[in-house]
Design an enzyme around this catalytic site. Structure first.
Site, PDB file in Angstrom:
ATOM      1  N   ALA A 115     -10.818  17.471 -21.626  1.00 33.07           N
ATOM      2  CA  ALA A 115     -10.273  18.754 -22.073  1.00 33.07           C
ATOM      3  C   ALA A 115      -9.050  18.486 -22.941  1.00 33.07           C
ATOM      4  O   ALA A 115      -8.537  17.360 -22.976  1.00 33.07           O
ATOM      5  CB  ALA A 115      -9.873  19.607 -20.873  1.00 33.07           C
ATOM      6  N   LYS A 116      -8.594  19.481 -23.641  1.00 33.90           N
ATOM      7  CA  LYS A 116      -7.334  19.377 -24.391  1.00 33.90           C
ATOM      8  C   LYS A 116      -6.830  20.782 -24.642  1.00 33.90           C
ATOM      9  O   LYS A 116      -7.605  21.732 -24.654  1.00 33.90           O
ATOM     10  CB  LYS A 116      -7.572  18.676 -25.740  1.00 33.90           C
ATOM     11  CG  LYS A 116      -6.338  18.061 -26.331  1.00 33.90           C
ATOM     12  CD  LYS A 116      -5.990  16.755 -25.647  1.00 33.90           C
ATOM     13  CE  LYS A 116      -4.766  16.101 -26.236  1.00 33.90           C
ATOM     14  NZ  LYS A 116      -4.579  14.756 -25.680  1.00 33.90           N
TER      15      LYS A 116
END
Ligand code: NAD
Length: 431
Positions: A115-116
């Protein structure tokens, strides 16, 4: 001492990183004949969250900010990845960085997907109170997505342990009890892990020692480091203290050069106390000020890009003189530059291995938070070295198995993709 003002412009927003990440994925997918079904699956993103939210500023006004959180894949576990505060954040960059996190977690074999997140903001222009307001409101917007079993943010560019403390507190207050496992990179006194702050830079150092084992490690090598933040400063200091000569060093404001080697321990201590790298160099006569680009094209053994993405491009890859590049930053090399390095025989230790120390110790922090335990720093560093060395050897073995022309990046991507595909196959499709 020259007084040239270096130009340190950020690469154009979005330039290359999504395109490069996808190009690198497809190159690895081609090598392993990945089916179209998995290609489509792995080039889609599970959740793309975009929000515009109000923040009260110190003068009483309300300002609207835009933020993103992107979850790429959850086959191997909850998603994990940093949150970036930068005026240059774009949704495409965040999507690319989320995908890179999936491969990175798989490469070091920790049970997370990628994720980011990011907020379009220059954190240096906000007061501490404004930053806290922004962080708490953004965390509230993210509440449906994040959680210790769902998605676990961490610091990235422009965010730090204090940001994570605010996020943890905001999330915990809404639940009515303290939930330390919702973020990593917290202050140690709040359940953060010993060694987390230094983990990414330390990982670079461990990997260099492993890669250069036959040559006696980094001692005696010459090095150039772009970026003197969390990653670059720790990597540069450990490399310097192990006997290498750091000839070039830069941050967003200045680039330094000393043909005899920069005293990185002193620079680290000065900047760590809130000092400015350029002022330190000028006041102590520790280095001359040079052009920003000189750091990337320096005549050194090892180049460590540890600032931002897409700095090594088709325009400068031909001028790079280092024979070994270790990617501290995420996505510093465009696909075109990567090809040029390969053609020129320059070895690149890719980001998804090189800077995986941070997420690895984040994993240790999450494990400790869930068990209400605190490991010693010695244990953290020992486990970090073990996981990174294993990952390095897996990649080297895989590259050799694929044969000539298989770069470390391709081998790392292959391992990452295969591990995610294995999890997907075992889980099957629901419903
Ligand atoms: P940071 O904000 O602590 O430091 C960034 C550094 O880069 C600063 O010294 C800044 O002045 C410098 N910089 C910014 N733009 C520059 C430019 N154009 N030229 C030269 N220097 C420039 O950020 P960080 O946490 O050290 O992250 C750096 C990179 O490493 C990012 O790509 C990030 O995604 C990646 N990364 C960080 C971690 C981590 O644990 N912090 C983990 C994995 C990857």
């Amino acid at each position: 001492m020259t007084t040239t003002t270096p130009t340190l412009a950020h690469p154009a927003a979005g330039e290359g990183i999504l395109a490069s990440t996808l190009a690198q994925f497809h190159a690895a997918a081609d090598t392993i004949n990945l089916s179209d079904r998995y290609r489509a699956y792995l080039t889609s993103w599970k959740t793309v969250f975009q929000t515009q939210f109000p923040v009260q500023m110190d003068d009483g006004s309300i300002k609207i900010f835009e933020g993103y959180r992107v979850l790429h894949d959850t086959a191997r576990g909850p998603t994990k990845g940093g949150i970036r505060y930068s005026p240059h954040v774009t949704l495409d960059d965040v999507r690319a960085l989320a995908m890179l996190m999936t491969w990175k977690c798989a490469v070091v074999n920790i049970p997370f997907g990628g994720a980011k997140g990011g907020v379009i903001v220059d954190p240096t222009k906000l007061s501490q109170q404004e930053l806290q307001n922004l962080t708490r409101r953004f965390t509230t917007e993210l509440e449906p997505i994040i959680g210790p079993d769902k998605d676990i943010p961490a610091p990235d560019m422009g965010t730090n342990a204090q940001t994570m403390a605010w996020m943890m507190d905001t999330y915990s207050m809404s639940r009515g009890y303290t939930i330390p496992g919702v973020v990593t990179g917290k202050p140690v006194s709040l359940g953060g892990s010993a060694g987390r702050n230094e983990a990414t830079g330390r990982g670079i150092y461990f990997l260099l020692q492993e890669h250069l084992q036959a040559q006696g490690g980094v001692a005696g090598k010459t090095v150039s480091v772009q970026g003197f933040g969390n990653v670059g400063s720790v990597a540069a200091r450990l490399i310097h203290e192990a006997g290498a000569k750091v000839l070039y060093l830069s941050d967003v404001r200045s680039a330094l050069y000393n043909p005899n080697g920069i005293d990185v321990t002193a620079a680290y201590s000065h900047v760590g106390q809130g000092g400015d790298l350029r002022k330190w160099a000028e006041a102590s006569d520790a280095a001359q000020i040079v052009e920003a680009e000189d750091v990337l094209t320096a005549d050194v053994d090892i180049l460590v890009p540890a600032a931002v993405e897409s700095v090594l491009t088709a325009n400068n890859a031909g001028q790079v003189r280092a024979r070994l590049i270790i990617e501290g930053a995420n996505g510093p090399t465009t696909a075109e530059a990567d090809q040029i390095f390969e053609d020129r025989g320059i070895v690149v230790i890719p980001d998804i291995l090189a800077n995986a120390g941070g997420v690895t110790v984040s994993y240790f922090e999450w494990v400790q938070a869930r068990q209400y335990l605190q490991w010693t720093e010695a244990r953290v560093n020992e486990e970090l070295q073990r996981l990174l060395t294993t990952a390095y050897r897996d990649i080297a073995t895989r590259a050799a198995k694929v044969g000539p022309g298989c770069s470390m990046r391709e081998a790392a991507n292959i391992i990452g993709i295969e591990r995610v595909v294995e999890a997907l196959e075992l889980r099957g499709y629901y419903p």
